[in-house]
Write a protein that holds these residues in place. Structure first.
Motif, PDB file in Angstrom:
ATOM      1  N   ASN A 280       0.829  -1.204   0.000  1.00  0.00           N
ATOM      2  CA  ASN A 280       0.000   0.000   0.000  1.00  0.00           C
ATOM      3  C   ASN A 280       0.861   1.251   0.000  1.00  0.00           C
ATOM      4  O   ASN A 280       1.911   1.313   0.658  1.00  0.00           O
ATOM      5  CB  ASN A 280      -0.917   0.022   1.224  1.00  0.00           C
ATOM      6  CG  ASN A 280      -2.139  -0.851   1.039  1.00  0.00           C
ATOM      7  OD1 ASN A 280      -2.600  -1.053  -0.082  1.00  0.00           O
ATOM      8  ND2 ASN A 280      -2.677  -1.365   2.137  1.00  0.00           N
ATOM      9  N   GLY A 281       0.393   2.246  -0.734  1.00  0.00           N
ATOM     10  CA  GLY A 281       1.050   3.542  -0.756  1.00  0.00           C
ATOM     11  C   GLY A 281       0.168   4.594  -0.124  1.00  0.00           C
ATOM     12  O   GLY A 281      -0.343   4.416   0.973  1.00  0.00           O
ATOM     13  N   ASP A 282      -0.042   5.686  -0.851  1.00  0.00           N
ATOM     14  CA  ASP A 282      -0.801   6.808  -0.306  1.00  0.00           C
ATOM     15  C   ASP A 282      -2.261   6.730  -0.736  1.00  0.00           C
ATOM     16  O   ASP A 282      -2.572   6.607  -1.925  1.00  0.00           O
ATOM     17  CB  ASP A 282      -0.185   8.132  -0.772  1.00  0.00           C
ATOM     18  CG  ASP A 282       1.228   8.305  -0.242  1.00  0.00           C
ATOM     19  OD1 ASP A 282       1.416   8.123   0.976  1.00  0.00           O
ATOM     20  OD2 ASP A 282       2.131   8.605  -1.039  1.00  0.00           O
ATOM     21  N   LYS A 283      -3.137   6.831   0.215  1.00  0.00           N
ATOM     22  CA  LYS A 283      -4.571   6.755  -0.012  1.00  0.00           C
ATOM     23  C   LYS A 283      -5.116   8.120  -0.422  1.00  0.00           C
ATOM     24  O   LYS A 283      -4.732   9.145   0.142  1.00  0.00           O
ATOM     25  CB  LYS A 283      -5.273   6.275   1.257  1.00  0.00           C
ATOM     26  CG  LYS A 283      -6.780   6.170   1.165  1.00  0.00           C
ATOM     27  CD  LYS A 283      -7.371   5.699   2.499  1.00  0.00           C
ATOM     28  CE  LYS A 283      -8.890   5.600   2.440  1.00  0.00           C
ATOM     29  NZ  LYS A 283      -9.451   5.114   3.729  1.00  0.00           N
ATOM     30  N   ILE A 284      -6.002   8.114  -1.412  1.00  0.00           N
ATOM     31  CA  ILE A 284      -6.714   9.345  -1.764  1.00  0.00           C
ATOM     32  C   ILE A 284      -7.754   9.626  -0.678  1.00  0.00           C
ATOM     33  O   ILE A 284      -8.589   8.766  -0.383  1.00  0.00           O
ATOM     34  CB  ILE A 284      -7.403   9.205  -3.131  1.00  0.00           C
ATOM     35  CG1 ILE A 284      -6.371   9.127  -4.252  1.00  0.00           C
ATOM     36  CG2 ILE A 284      -8.363  10.365  -3.373  1.00  0.00           C
ATOM     37  CD1 ILE A 284      -5.602  10.413  -4.507  1.00  0.00           C
ATOM     38  N   PRO A 285      -7.704  10.810  -0.053  1.00  0.00           N
ATOM     39  CA  PRO A 285      -8.630  11.090   1.053  1.00  0.00           C
ATOM     40  C   PRO A 285     -10.099  11.040   0.631  1.00  0.00           C
ATOM     41  O   PRO A 285     -10.458  11.474  -0.472  1.00  0.00           O
ATOM     42  CB  PRO A 285      -8.239  12.512   1.481  1.00  0.00           C
ATOM     43  CG  PRO A 285      -6.862  12.717   0.947  1.00  0.00           C
ATOM     44  CD  PRO A 285      -6.782  11.914  -0.309  1.00  0.00           C
ATOM     45  N   ASP A 286     -10.923  10.489   1.487  1.00  0.00           N
ATOM     46  CA  ASP A 286     -12.389  10.506   1.318  1.00  0.00           C
ATOM     47  C   ASP A 286     -12.838  10.002  -0.040  1.00  0.00           C
ATOM     48  O   ASP A 286     -13.794  10.523  -0.635  1.00  0.00           O
ATOM     49  CB  ASP A 286     -12.934  11.916   1.540  1.00  0.00           C
ATOM     50  CG  ASP A 286     -12.631  12.445   2.933  1.00  0.00           C
ATOM     51  OD1 ASP A 286     -12.686  11.644   3.887  1.00  0.00           O
ATOM     52  OD2 ASP A 286     -12.313  13.638   3.056  1.00  0.00           O
TER      53      ASP A 286
END
Length: 566
Positions: A280-286
């Motif tokens: 996993n990397g960076d999640k897109i918020p909301d």
């Protein structure tokens, strides 16, 4: 060991229509006349193009800086830059920028490998098979890669699929990276797909690759000092980017175009890539709510998530089925157009389209019809697999994107809707023929889809012809616009009727003889139906969907009756 700037890895088609493999610098030196990208898939090409766009945007961002009290004239910059690119076929600003960040474009760098994390590993120490990043090869069947070719990747192939994975990787449980504070029980739990996979990819194609880059540049992609692509930021570690002092929220177009949705490390044996670690990397918020900085996607209004003082929009992927008919609104509607209520506000069209519509009124030389390519990826259940990759092309006249063309947009949208309604009527007709022959009704989706597929290129040509209408075509009383609408309705009616007659020829004698059907136990008389009955019903539906042709049909019928009595 392998520089994405100097070593060939991007597949392009040049001005001689030959397929070539080039490095990033080659595209901007003018030595290679690149026309378009042509890699393993349209989605991969779009991901690589967005990488090139991020380079282009950031290379020219210094030119948007002005003295205090001055205003950046984007239209003037756009006209001068496009003229220079088209005349010289090279971009000095990009070459200087690439020299500045050359160390960040090494695929196997020991400290900051491109779009990867140095030393990334899982507790077991294992690496996954390379098909983890090649969606077309994840099945043992129906794959373009077989045998040993499934077990390794060349460095060039690996680079292309690496860019693709960061853009489009599916959701689901990932390997748990050592050092990622989110890992539980050795697993990385779902954070969603890559950002680009959430969007409806939109690209305006120019005469060559440099022209495409400038045509897809908006002012906001040059003027945000906080908008930095991955190679300008501190190299990622296994954890979220805030662990390295970076903000977790996307900062602008270049940041989104290179969003690191995964933590990846390619394993090589010196000659080829033989394995990969994907975490996993960076999640897109909301889930992307109000992440509005991407100029290459439409956005849809969410009535469920919006509140009294907060409108919420999400990126809108294009429909992989009936794409042109279902996605037209997202491309052409202006937020000031009528027909939308407070509960269902207008979508936001891609910023690159609104930008070119505005520029066309300020500078000369822009195409009157935009060659637009659309890209979408459809995911499986829980977005845990890639189900379908779709690409389409449209001819979009700039005039229909202009602010004063609301009438023209309304008519064009109405024609797309009318075409769909006519095709649906044909699907019902095909189902009704089953009833006439003694069977049960079943709507024939394939019939509807077939006629829409046949009409799509014709609609595309008709749409492009709108650019040739007189200047007053945007006005409601325009005879030229009304004539164009009638012409399209005639085309639709002729094609649908031709398909209907083909269905009639194959319906069989029982359908022509007809039958009596009853609607329920209280229906004592029933109703007689036949192929002819339903053919008449089809034409009533076509009269409703295509009113400009209804009067014409009535006139023809009257003339035929008059001739018969004379």
């Amino acid at each position: 060991m392998f520089s994405l700037l100097d070593d060939p890895w991007i597949q392009i088609v040049d001005s001689d229509d030959e397929l070539k493999l080039v490095g990033i610098r080659d595209i901007f030196t003018g030595e290679v006349k690149a026309v378009r990208l042509q890699g393993e898939s349209p989605a991969q090409d779009y991901a690589v193009m967005r990488l090139l766009l991020a380079i282009f945007w950031r290379s020219h961002s210094d030119e948007a800086r002005v003295m205090p009290g001055k205003t950046f004239n984007f239209a003037d910059w756009f006209a001068r830059t496009r003229k220079r690119l088209l005349s010289k076929g090279a971009d000095k600003a990009v070459l200087e920028y690439l020299d500045k960040y050359s160390d960040r474009f090494e695929l196997f760098d020991s400290t900051a490998p491109f779009m990867q994390v140095a030393g990334l590993h899982v507790k077991s120490g294992e690496a996954k098979h390379i098909t983890t990043i090649v969606p077309e090869s994840q099945s043992d069947y129906f794959s373009m890669r077989a045998g040993r070719a499934r077990d390794t990747l060349t460095f060039a192939e690996a680079a292309r699929w690496l860019v693709y994975v960061q853009a489009y990787d599916y959701s689901g449980i990932k390997s748990g990276a050592v050092g990622d504070t989110r890992v539980k029980g050795g697993r990385g739990y779902p954070i969603g797909t890559g950002w680009t996979g959430m969007t409806g990819g939109t690209l305006v194609m120019g005469g060559n690759l440099l022209d495409t880059l400038i045509l897809n540049t908006v002012q906001e992609s040059l003027t945000n000092p906080d908008d930095r692509p991955v190679w300008e930021r501190v190299a990622d570690g296994p954890d979220v980017r805030s662990s390295k002092g970076e903000k977790n929220e996307p900062q602008g177009p270049a940041d989104l175009a290179t969003w690191q949705s995964r933590r990846v490390l390619l394993h090589n044996d010196g000659d080829k890539v033989v394995g990969v670690v994907v975490c996993n990397g960076d999640k897109i918020p909301d889930a992307g709510a109000n992440v509005l900085a991407d100029p290459m996607t439409p956005y849809r209004y969410s009535s469920n998530k919006s509140k009294k003082n907060l409108d919420v929009y999400y990126p809108r992927p294009y429909d992989v089925e009936r794409t042109m008919w279902r996605s037209l609104d997202s491309l052409v509607v202006a937020e000031t157009d009528g027909g939308f209520s407070g509960k269902e506000k207008a979508p936001k069209r891609p910023g690159i389209l609104s930008n070119l519509a505005q520029l066309s009124q300020q500078i000369e030389g822009l195409p009157s019809v935009l060659n637009v390519e659309l890209f979408s990826v459809e995911y499986g259940p829980q977005s845990s697999s890639v189900a379908t990759t779709y690409a389409a092309r449209m001819s979009l006249p700039v005039v229909i994107l202009m602010e004063n063309s609301a009438y023209l947009r309304t008519e064009i949208r109405a024609m797309a809707s009318a075409t769909t309604n006519a095709a649906v009527a044909l699907g019902r007709f095909a189902g009704n023929l089953l009833v006439a022959a003694g069977g049960d009704y079943e709507f024939k989706t394939a019939v509807t889809d077939r006629v829409l597929a046949e009409l799509e290129p014709r609609f595309n040509d008709w749409l492009g012809s709108i650019a040739d209408l007189p200047d007053d075509a945007a006005q409601a009383e325009s005879e030229a616009a009304q004539a164009a609408v009638k012409q399209w309705q005639q085309t639709v009616r002729a094609v649908v009727d031709e398909h209907a007659r083909t269905l009639l020829r194959g319906a069989g004698p029982k359908a022509f003889s007809g039958r009596v059907i009853v609607s329920g136990p209280d229906d004592t008389r029933g109703r007689f139906v036949s192929a002819a009955t339903f053919y008449q019903l089809l034409h009533r539906s076509l009269n409703e969907a295509l009113p400009a042709t209804a009067a014409e049909k009535a006139t023809q019928k009257q003339e035929s009756q008059k001739e018969a009595t004379e």
